[in-house]
Design a protein around this motif. Structure first.
Motif, PDB file in Angstrom:
ATOM      1  N   SER A 147      72.841  11.542 -48.993  1.00 49.57           N
ATOM      2  CA  SER A 147      73.040  12.565 -47.965  1.00 49.57           C
ATOM      3  C   SER A 147      71.744  13.085 -47.363  1.00 49.57           C
ATOM      4  O   SER A 147      71.749  13.578 -46.239  1.00 49.57           O
ATOM      5  CB  SER A 147      73.834  13.739 -48.544  1.00 49.57           C
ATOM      6  N   SER A 148      70.634  12.997 -48.097  1.00 49.84           N
ATOM      7  CA  SER A 148      69.394  13.559 -47.568  1.00 49.84           C
ATOM      8  C   SER A 148      68.174  12.994 -48.288  1.00 49.84           C
ATOM      9  O   SER A 148      68.151  12.932 -49.524  1.00 49.84           O
ATOM     10  CB  SER A 148      69.396  15.090 -47.723  1.00 49.84           C
ATOM     11  N   SER A 149      67.169  12.617 -47.496  1.00 47.60           N
ATOM     12  CA  SER A 149      65.892  12.181 -48.069  1.00 47.60           C
ATOM     13  C   SER A 149      65.098  13.367 -48.593  1.00 47.60           C
ATOM     14  O   SER A 149      64.097  13.194 -49.286  1.00 47.60           O
ATOM     15  CB  SER A 149      65.069  11.438 -47.012  1.00 47.60           C
ATOM     16  N   GLU A 150      65.545  14.593 -48.262  1.00 52.32           N
ATOM     17  CA  GLU A 150      64.860  15.801 -48.707  1.00 52.32           C
ATOM     18  C   GLU A 150      65.313  16.251 -50.090  1.00 52.32           C
ATOM     19  O   GLU A 150      64.789  17.229 -50.628  1.00 52.32           O
ATOM     20  CB  GLU A 150      65.093  16.936 -47.701  1.00 52.32           C
ATOM     21  N   LEU A 151      66.283  15.541 -50.670  1.00 55.04           N
ATOM     22  CA  LEU A 151      66.722  15.882 -52.018  1.00 55.04           C
ATOM     23  C   LEU A 151      65.591  15.624 -53.003  1.00 55.04           C
ATOM     24  O   LEU A 151      65.052  14.523 -53.080  1.00 55.04           O
ATOM     25  CB  LEU A 151      67.943  15.046 -52.402  1.00 55.04           C
ATOM     26  N   GLN A 152      65.249  16.639 -53.756  1.00 56.80           N
ATOM     27  CA  GLN A 152      64.209  16.489 -54.769  1.00 56.80           C
ATOM     28  C   GLN A 152      64.797  16.076 -56.110  1.00 56.80           C
ATOM     29  O   GLN A 152      64.272  15.196 -56.789  1.00 56.80           O
ATOM     30  CB  GLN A 152      63.430  17.800 -54.931  1.00 56.80           C
ATOM     31  N   ARG A 153      65.916  16.718 -56.468  1.00 57.00           N
ATOM     32  CA  ARG A 153      66.505  16.468 -57.774  1.00 57.00           C
ATOM     33  C   ARG A 153      67.956  16.926 -57.786  1.00 57.00           C
ATOM     34  O   ARG A 153      68.301  17.949 -57.197  1.00 57.00           O
ATOM     35  CB  ARG A 153      65.726  17.260 -58.824  1.00 57.00           C
ATOM     36  N   TYR A 173      73.552  35.732 -56.979  1.00 52.75           N
ATOM     37  CA  TYR A 173      73.578  34.290 -56.745  1.00 52.75           C
ATOM     38  C   TYR A 173      72.262  33.635 -57.129  1.00 52.75           C
ATOM     39  O   TYR A 173      72.240  32.476 -57.585  1.00 52.75           O
ATOM     40  CB  TYR A 173      73.953  33.982 -55.293  1.00 52.75           C
ATOM     41  N   GLU A 174      71.135  34.352 -56.977  1.00 52.68           N
ATOM     42  CA  GLU A 174      69.841  33.804 -57.383  1.00 52.68           C
ATOM     43  C   GLU A 174      69.782  33.654 -58.904  1.00 52.68           C
ATOM     44  O   GLU A 174      69.301  32.636 -59.429  1.00 52.68           O
ATOM     45  CB  GLU A 174      68.713  34.714 -56.894  1.00 52.68           C
ATOM     46  N   GLN A 175      70.272  34.666 -59.611  1.00 48.09           N
ATOM     47  CA  GLN A 175      70.330  34.585 -61.072  1.00 48.09           C
ATOM     48  C   GLN A 175      71.219  33.429 -61.512  1.00 48.09           C
ATOM     49  O   GLN A 175      70.907  32.703 -62.458  1.00 48.09           O
ATOM     50  CB  GLN A 175      70.853  35.896 -61.641  1.00 48.09           C
ATOM     51  N   LEU A 176      72.354  33.277 -60.817  1.00 44.19           N
ATOM     52  CA  LEU A 176      73.290  32.201 -61.143  1.00 44.19           C
ATOM     53  C   LEU A 176      72.638  30.831 -60.959  1.00 44.19           C
ATOM     54  O   LEU A 176      72.718  29.967 -61.848  1.00 44.19           O
ATOM     55  CB  LEU A 176      74.528  32.321 -60.256  1.00 44.19           C
ATOM     56  N   LYS A 208      63.441  19.745 -51.427  1.00 52.12           N
ATOM     57  CA  LYS A 208      61.987  19.867 -51.370  1.00 52.12           C
ATOM     58  C   LYS A 208      61.545  21.208 -50.812  1.00 52.12           C
ATOM     59  O   LYS A 208      60.452  21.683 -51.123  1.00 52.12           O
ATOM     60  CB  LYS A 208      61.408  18.717 -50.543  1.00 52.12           C
ATOM     61  N   ASN A 209      62.390  21.824 -49.991  1.00 52.75           N
ATOM     62  CA  ASN A 209      62.038  23.131 -49.436  1.00 52.75           C
ATOM     63  C   ASN A 209      62.406  24.289 -50.363  1.00 52.75           C
ATOM     64  O   ASN A 209      62.239  25.454 -49.996  1.00 52.75           O
ATOM     65  CB  ASN A 209      62.702  23.328 -48.070  1.00 52.75           C
ATOM     66  N   GLY A 210      62.920  23.968 -51.557  1.00 45.04           N
ATOM     67  CA  GLY A 210      63.265  24.996 -52.527  1.00 45.04           C
ATOM     68  C   GLY A 210      64.720  25.436 -52.499  1.00 45.04           C
ATOM     69  O   GLY A 210      65.169  26.164 -53.405  1.00 45.04           O
ATOM     70  N   ASN A 211      65.467  25.043 -51.483  1.00 43.27           N
ATOM     71  CA  ASN A 211      66.891  25.400 -51.424  1.00 43.27           C
ATOM     72  C   ASN A 211      67.668  24.704 -52.539  1.00 43.27           C
ATOM     73  O   ASN A 211      67.315  23.600 -52.966  1.00 43.27           O
ATOM     74  CB  ASN A 211      67.488  25.017 -50.074  1.00 43.27           C
ATOM     75  N   ALA A 259      73.474  28.702 -51.083  1.00 44.27           N
ATOM     76  CA  ALA A 259      73.107  30.115 -51.189  1.00 44.27           C
ATOM     77  C   ALA A 259      73.847  30.971 -50.175  1.00 44.27           C
ATOM     78  O   ALA A 259      74.255  32.098 -50.479  1.00 44.27           O
ATOM     79  CB  ALA A 259      71.598  30.266 -51.020  1.00 44.27           C
ATOM     80  N   SER A 260      74.047  30.446 -48.960  1.00 39.89           N
ATOM     81  CA  SER A 260      74.710  31.251 -47.927  1.00 39.89           C
ATOM     82  C   SER A 260      76.154  31.561 -48.299  1.00 39.89           C
ATOM     83  O   SER A 260      76.675  32.634 -47.980  1.00 39.89           O
ATOM     84  CB  SER A 260      74.661  30.526 -46.579  1.00 39.89           C
ATOM     85  N   GLN A 261      76.833  30.641 -48.987  1.00 37.71           N
ATOM     86  CA  GLN A 261      78.201  30.888 -49.431  1.00 37.71           C
ATOM     87  C   GLN A 261      78.227  31.830 -50.634  1.00 37.71           C
ATOM     88  O   GLN A 261      79.038  32.742 -50.708  1.00 37.71           O
ATOM     89  CB  GLN A 261      78.875  29.564 -49.791  1.00 37.71           C
ATOM     90  N   LEU A 262      77.329  31.601 -51.585  1.00 38.10           N
ATOM     91  CA  LEU A 262      77.299  32.413 -52.789  1.00 38.10           C
ATOM     92  C   LEU A 262      76.837  33.835 -52.521  1.00 38.10           C
ATOM     93  O   LEU A 262      77.233  34.775 -53.220  1.00 38.10           O
ATOM     94  CB  LEU A 262      76.381  31.760 -53.833  1.00 38.10           C
ATOM     95  N   ALA A 263      76.003  34.013 -51.489  1.00 31.53           N
ATOM     96  CA  ALA A 263      75.461  35.340 -51.192  1.00 31.53           C
ATOM     97  C   ALA A 263      76.524  36.322 -50.725  1.00 31.53           C
ATOM     98  O   ALA A 263      76.256  37.530 -50.633  1.00 31.53           O
ATOM     99  CB  ALA A 263      74.354  35.222 -50.140  1.00 31.53           C
ATOM    100  N   LYS A 264      77.722  35.850 -50.442  1.00 30.65           N
ATOM    101  CA  LYS A 264      78.810  36.735 -50.022  1.00 30.65           C
ATOM    102  C   LYS A 264      79.316  37.598 -51.181  1.00 30.65           C
ATOM    103  O   LYS A 264      80.046  38.563 -50.961  1.00 30.65           O
ATOM    104  CB  LYS A 264      79.978  35.911 -49.469  1.00 30.65           C
ATOM    105  N   TYR A 265      78.945  37.234 -52.402  1.00 27.86           N
ATOM    106  CA  TYR A 265      79.487  37.902 -53.585  1.00 27.86           C
ATOM    107  C   TYR A 265      78.387  38.589 -54.378  1.00 27.86           C
ATOM    108  O   TYR A 265      77.237  38.151 -54.389  1.00 27.86           O
ATOM    109  CB  TYR A 265      80.217  36.885 -54.472  1.00 27.86           C
TER     110      TYR A 265
END
Length: 357
Positions: A119-125, A239-242, A289-292, A336-342
């Motif tokens: 799906s993406s060459s930007e996938l790090q792991r 969501y960040e803790q999760l 790679k961008n940290g997302n 993160a955008s979906q999880l941030a709703k909660y």
């Protein structure tokens, strides 16, 4: 590539999620026994009502005071999902009969890994759970039974790895009514558990269940487990803790040799995941790679797209276009955008069940 060009919107299963629960996590979790379980901050997610208070529609849904669900629905649950038998030739040359159940999809985890890379060459792991975990979706049943489906997914890991407690389930996944019986037996064997008092009993009803019932089953089966809760604080959003917890959970497993360097195939159990209003099963996490980061989940509300199911049973190794891979993964990703709703989340982990590599 032509085989991937016929993707239809219907196959994407992108209808609104069939939420099974309230908009807040309000069920108190039993803390009295910490010998086999570690509960962290769970009280932050419970309302300030006394334990043992009879719960209502906010926590248990529109059928909170139901004594018995309609007989037609009970009959469907007793019958179970459509299934068929398929003969396969094993590697040893013998013929094996495989039971295929309409709403149980084994073999998806390796396919998810392949799609993540495509799906993406930007996938790090990408970190993933043990491949034995099945995706169990609602199938033909019209009821709100997401909590039970997630229990079935946990059981699929226990059965597939022959982990502690597997002999309690036999060869097939337990049905919803069987899981209800198991929860009731767990309450019978634990006089200090107030689950029956708070719910009025769940047998043959459509009352919503959540983390407390999963924890009760684990305790009843002597499965070491932990419940972890995450709430918004001044230091970090829930969501960040999760995401930090899930990434750490899967990352701690040793690496397999010879695999794609961007894919970490762990042998960890999946995670029971409760967000306000809905429960799912976490099977992994992506880091870019961008940290997302994005959670990878099996959601009982979604049936796998036909093309994705075809990739499980097929043997094609054709390259998958990135846009198609991203589209097929849409119902499996929670960013993160979906999880941030909660503001609150709960995760239940099974401990000491990781099979040796």
């Amino acid at each position: 590539m032509a085989e991937f060009d016929s993707e239809t919107n219907a196959d994407l299963c992108q209808a609104s999620i069939d939420f099974q629960g309230p908009t807040t996590i309000a069920r108190p979790i039993d803390h009295h026994d910490k010998s086999s379980s570690q509960y962290k901050n769970a009280a932050n997610l419970a309302e300030t009502r006394p334990k043992g208070t009879r719960l209502g529609k906010k926590e248990l849904g529109p059928y909170a005071f139901e004594d018995n669900m309609p007989e037609g629905m009970l009959k469907r649950l007793r019958t179970g999902e459509p299934n068929r038998r398929l003969n396969r030739i094993g590697r040893d040359g013998r013929i094996y009969t495989e039971r295929i159940v309409g709403n149980e999809v084994p073999g998806l985890v390796p396919v998810i890994a392949r799609l993540c890379v495509a799906s993406s060459s930007e996938l790090q792991r990408v970190h993933l759970c043990h491949p034995s975990v099945q995706h169990v979706h609602k199938g033909t049943n019209p009821g709100h039974f997401c909590g039970y489906r997630n229990i079935q997914m946990l059981v699929s890991f226990i059965q597939g790895t022959k982990a502690k407690g597997h002999e309690r389930f036999g060869a097939n996944l337990p049905g919803i009514l069987q899981i209800q019986d198991l929860i009731e037996k767990a309450w019978d064997g634990d006089p200090q558990n107030l689950g029956r008092q708070e719910t009025g009993g769940i047998r043959n009803t459509r009352k919503w269940i959540g983390t407390p019932e999963v924890a009760s089953i684990c305790k009843h089966l002597n499965l070491d487990h932990s419940v972890h809760s995450f709430s918004d604080t001044k230091a970090a959003r829930a969501y960040e803790q999760l995401l930090n917890f899930v990434e750490g959970y899967f990352s701690q497993d040793p690496e397999e040799t010879g695999s794609n360097p961007r894919v970490h195939k762990s042998h960890r159990p999946p995670l029971f995941f409760q967000q306000p209003g809905h429960s799912m099963t976490i099977i992994g996490i992506e880091r870019y790679k961008n940290g997302n980061r994005s959670l990878l989940v099996f959601d009982p509300s979604f049936e796998p797209p036909k093309q994705l199911a075809g990739m499980v049973t097929g043997s094609s190794s054709a390259a998958i276009p990135d846009k198609i891979a991203s589209r097929l993964l849409r119902s499996y990703r929670r960013g993160a955008s979906q999880l941030a709703k909660y503001n609150d989340f709960e995760v239940l982990t099974l401990e000491a069940l990781t099979p040796p590599i």
